[in-house]
Design a protein around this motif. Structure first.
Motif, PDB file in Angstrom:
ATOM      1  N   ASP A   6       2.263  10.863  11.845  1.00 26.75           N
ATOM      2  CA  ASP A   6       2.367   9.423  11.587  1.00 26.75           C
ATOM      3  C   ASP A   6       1.649   9.043  10.291  1.00 26.75           C
ATOM      4  O   ASP A   6       2.098   8.148   9.565  1.00 26.75           O
ATOM      5  N   LEU A   7       0.546   9.709   9.992  1.00 17.58           N
ATOM      6  CA  LEU A   7      -0.199   9.414   8.773  1.00 17.58           C
ATOM      7  C   LEU A   7       0.590   9.775   7.519  1.00 17.58           C
ATOM      8  O   LEU A   7       0.332   9.246   6.438  1.00 17.58           O
ATOM      9  N   ARG A   8       1.524  10.681   7.670  1.00 14.58           N
ATOM     10  CA  ARG A   8       2.320  11.115   6.523  1.00 14.58           C
ATOM     11  C   ARG A   8       3.531  10.227   6.283  1.00 14.58           C
ATOM     12  O   ARG A   8       4.260  10.421   5.310  1.00 14.58           O
ATOM     13  N   GLU A   9       3.762   9.249   7.169  1.00 13.15           N
ATOM     14  CA  GLU A   9       4.862   8.319   6.955  1.00 13.15           C
ATOM     15  C   GLU A   9       4.514   7.372   5.818  1.00 13.15           C
ATOM     16  O   GLU A   9       3.363   6.962   5.649  1.00 13.15           O
ATOM     17  N   ALA A  10       5.507   6.995   5.049  1.00 13.15           N
ATOM     18  CA  ALA A  10       5.278   6.225   3.825  1.00 13.15           C
ATOM     19  C   ALA A  10       4.649   4.859   4.094  1.00 13.15           C
ATOM     20  O   ALA A  10       3.855   4.370   3.301  1.00 13.15           O
ATOM     21  N   ARG A  11       4.978   4.226   5.221  1.00  9.54           N
ATOM     22  CA  ARG A  11       4.547   2.855   5.481  1.00  9.54           C
ATOM     23  C   ARG A  11       3.457   2.764   6.547  1.00  9.54           C
ATOM     24  O   ARG A  11       3.266   1.706   7.143  1.00  9.54           O
ATOM     25  N   PHE A  12       2.717   3.844   6.767  1.00  5.99           N
ATOM     26  CA  PHE A  12       1.718   3.790   7.830  1.00  5.99           C
ATOM     27  C   PHE A  12       0.614   2.776   7.523  1.00  5.99           C
ATOM     28  O   PHE A  12      -0.007   2.220   8.440  1.00  5.99           O
ATOM     29  N   ARG A  64      -6.511   8.415   0.480  1.00  7.20           N
ATOM     30  CA  ARG A  64      -6.447   7.601  -0.746  1.00  7.20           C
ATOM     31  C   ARG A  64      -5.844   6.236  -0.450  1.00  7.20           C
ATOM     32  O   ARG A  64      -6.393   5.203  -0.831  1.00  7.20           O
ATOM     33  N   ALA A  65      -4.684   6.232   0.220  1.00  7.88           N
ATOM     34  CA  ALA A  65      -4.007   4.975   0.525  1.00  7.88           C
ATOM     35  C   ALA A  65      -4.847   4.103   1.455  1.00  7.88           C
ATOM     36  O   ALA A  65      -4.884   2.870   1.303  1.00  7.88           O
ATOM     37  N   ILE A  66      -5.519   4.726   2.425  1.00  6.30           N
ATOM     38  CA  ILE A  66      -6.359   3.965   3.349  1.00  6.30           C
ATOM     39  C   ILE A  66      -7.498   3.294   2.597  1.00  6.30           C
ATOM     40  O   ILE A  66      -7.764   2.093   2.766  1.00  6.30           O
ATOM     41  N   THR A  67      -8.188   4.048   1.748  1.00  6.39           N
ATOM     42  CA  THR A  67      -9.330   3.487   1.029  1.00  6.39           C
ATOM     43  C   THR A  67      -8.879   2.397   0.058  1.00  6.39           C
ATOM     44  O   THR A  67      -9.562   1.380  -0.101  1.00  6.39           O
ATOM     45  N   GLN A  68      -7.730   2.587  -0.571  1.00 10.30           N
ATOM     46  CA  GLN A  68      -7.218   1.545  -1.454  1.00 10.30           C
ATOM     47  C   GLN A  68      -6.903   0.274  -0.677  1.00 10.30           C
ATOM     48  O   GLN A  68      -7.238  -0.834  -1.117  1.00 10.30           O
ATOM     49  N   THR A  69      -6.286   0.425   0.484  1.00 10.46           N
ATOM     50  CA  THR A  69      -5.957  -0.733   1.311  1.00 10.46           C
ATOM     51  C   THR A  69      -7.209  -1.480   1.733  1.00 10.46           C
ATOM     52  O   THR A  69      -7.292  -2.717   1.641  1.00 10.46           O
ATOM     53  N   VAL A  70      -8.211  -0.740   2.207  1.00 14.79           N
ATOM     54  CA  VAL A  70      -9.457  -1.366   2.662  1.00 14.79           C
ATOM     55  C   VAL A  70     -10.168  -2.051   1.497  1.00 14.79           C
ATOM     56  O   VAL A  70     -10.696  -3.157   1.634  1.00 14.79           O
ATOM     57  N   THR A  71     -10.163  -1.410   0.322  1.00 18.09           N
ATOM     58  CA  THR A  71     -10.836  -1.982  -0.839  1.00 18.09           C
ATOM     59  C   THR A  71     -10.195  -3.299  -1.267  1.00 18.09           C
ATOM     60  O   THR A  71     -10.892  -4.289  -1.540  1.00 18.09           O
ATOM     61  N   VAL A  72      -8.867  -3.317  -1.317  1.00 17.29           N
ATOM     62  CA  VAL A  72      -8.169  -4.546  -1.699  1.00 17.29           C
ATOM     63  C   VAL A  72      -8.435  -5.651  -0.679  1.00 17.29           C
ATOM     64  O   VAL A  72      -8.704  -6.809  -1.047  1.00 17.29           O
ATOM     65  N   GLU A  73      -8.386  -5.311   0.614  1.00 15.90           N
ATOM     66  CA  GLU A  73      -8.659  -6.305   1.652  1.00 15.90           C
ATOM     67  C   GLU A  73     -10.091  -6.830   1.549  1.00 15.90           C
ATOM     68  O   GLU A  73     -10.349  -8.026   1.746  1.00 15.90           O
ATOM     69  N   ALA A  74     -11.041  -5.934   1.247  1.00 11.27           N
ATOM     70  CA  ALA A  74     -12.448  -6.343   1.117  1.00 11.27           C
ATOM     71  C   ALA A  74     -12.620  -7.301  -0.058  1.00 11.27           C
ATOM     72  O   ALA A  74     -13.312  -8.323   0.053  1.00 11.27           O
ATOM     73  N   CYS A  75     -11.995  -6.989  -1.186  1.00  8.50           N
ATOM     74  CA  CYS A  75     -12.094  -7.858  -2.362  1.00  8.50           C
ATOM     75  C   CYS A  75     -11.451  -9.217  -2.100  1.00  8.50           C
ATOM     76  O   CYS A  75     -12.000 -10.266  -2.482  1.00  8.50           O
TER      77      CYS A  75
END
Length: 267
Positions: A6-12, A64-75
């Motif tokens: 599931d983690l390898r799916e593009a839209r997870f 990478r995608a998870i950390t980017q998502t969390v960073t944008v949400e935090a900002c």
């Protein structure tokens, strides 16, 4: 294996949620920052904590995608909450992030945005993560520090970092490991006090994490700790709940630790 697939799916990342735990300044008992904590709303297994999937995310490359998502949400959250007294949001890093040049370039680009306030975004790393490759870690941390990111050493006291490395790294804060905070309830403040004294001598601020009892809050204030977070103060919560938490005037914490009740409307 199912989660890994599931983690390898593009839209997870559409199912990734960010909860925010307030960080309270102990001098004033006001919320001054938040830690952004990732959750995964899995379609079959429900809401998953980081311990259920972060290691898999590192293996799969999804970190990478998870950390980017969390960073944008935090900002974004911080930008919407500055009028309520918040000045910082912190994000937990993986070693894979630290040694990922694509991610490093991405975060530097984010920091170059006119909307970015230098010093508002904090990254948290454990001692063990830094010690995986101290020289490489130092180079990356220095680069990101120059870009305006601040760094915390998470779970301080539980790893094996050298004091010389801590002294020479461009870090701004240490976070006392929860086990030493728990020892305060047994009347043993020796390690917590020593960490606070050491950090202050090195010019670092100190946050106690995992504070689960209000009695610990008063003890932390007594021994000079700068800030604290934990369920005794506030649990991690979605952004809407965080807004309500900040807007709600609740003097319970201030009364419990014998500090003046803030004026109405103060976070």
């Amino acid at each position: 294996l199912e989660l890994l697939a599931d983690l390898r799916e593009a839209r997870f990342t559409d199912a990734v949620e960010v909860h925010f735990q307030p960080r309270v300044e102990l001098r004033t008992m006001s919320t001054v920052g938040v830690e952004a904590l990732v959750r995964w709303r899995h379609p079959r297994h429900g809401l998953l904590a980081p311990s259920d999937f972060i290691e898999l995310a590192e293996v799969s490359g999804a970190i990478r995608a998870i950390t980017q998502t969390v960073t944008v949400e935090a900002c974004n959250a911080l930008a919407s909450l500055t009028d309520r007294g918040l000045s910082s949001a912190s994000v937990n890093l993986s070693t894979r992030n630290l040694f990922d040049p694509v991610w490093a370039d991405w975060i530097c680009d984010l920091c170059s945005s006119p909307a970015f306030e230098p010093g508002s975004l904090w990254m948290e790393l454990t001692e063990d993560q830094i010690m995986d490759d101290p020289r490489r870690s130092t180079d990356v941390i220095r680069r990101l520090h120059r870009a305006g990111i601040r760094f915390s050493i998470d779970d301080f006291g539980s790893g094996a970092s050298s004091l010389a490395l801590i002294r020479d790294l461009p870090v701004d804060e240490v976070k006392i490991d929860r086990r030493f905070v728990e020892e305060l309830l047994d009347g043993d403040d020796r390690i917590a006090r020593s960490i606070i004294d050491l950090a202050h001598h090195l010019g670092l601020s100190v946050t106690a994490e995992g504070v689960a009892d209000l009695r610990s809050v008063e003890q932390l204030r007594t021994i000079g700790c700068d800030a604290a977070q934990g369920f005794a103060l506030a649990p991690p919560m979605p952004l809407n709940d965080l807004v309500e938490h900040l807007d709600r005037h609740d003097p319970a914490f201030a009364v419990a630790v014998d500090v003046p009740t803030p004026a109405s409307g103060t976070p």
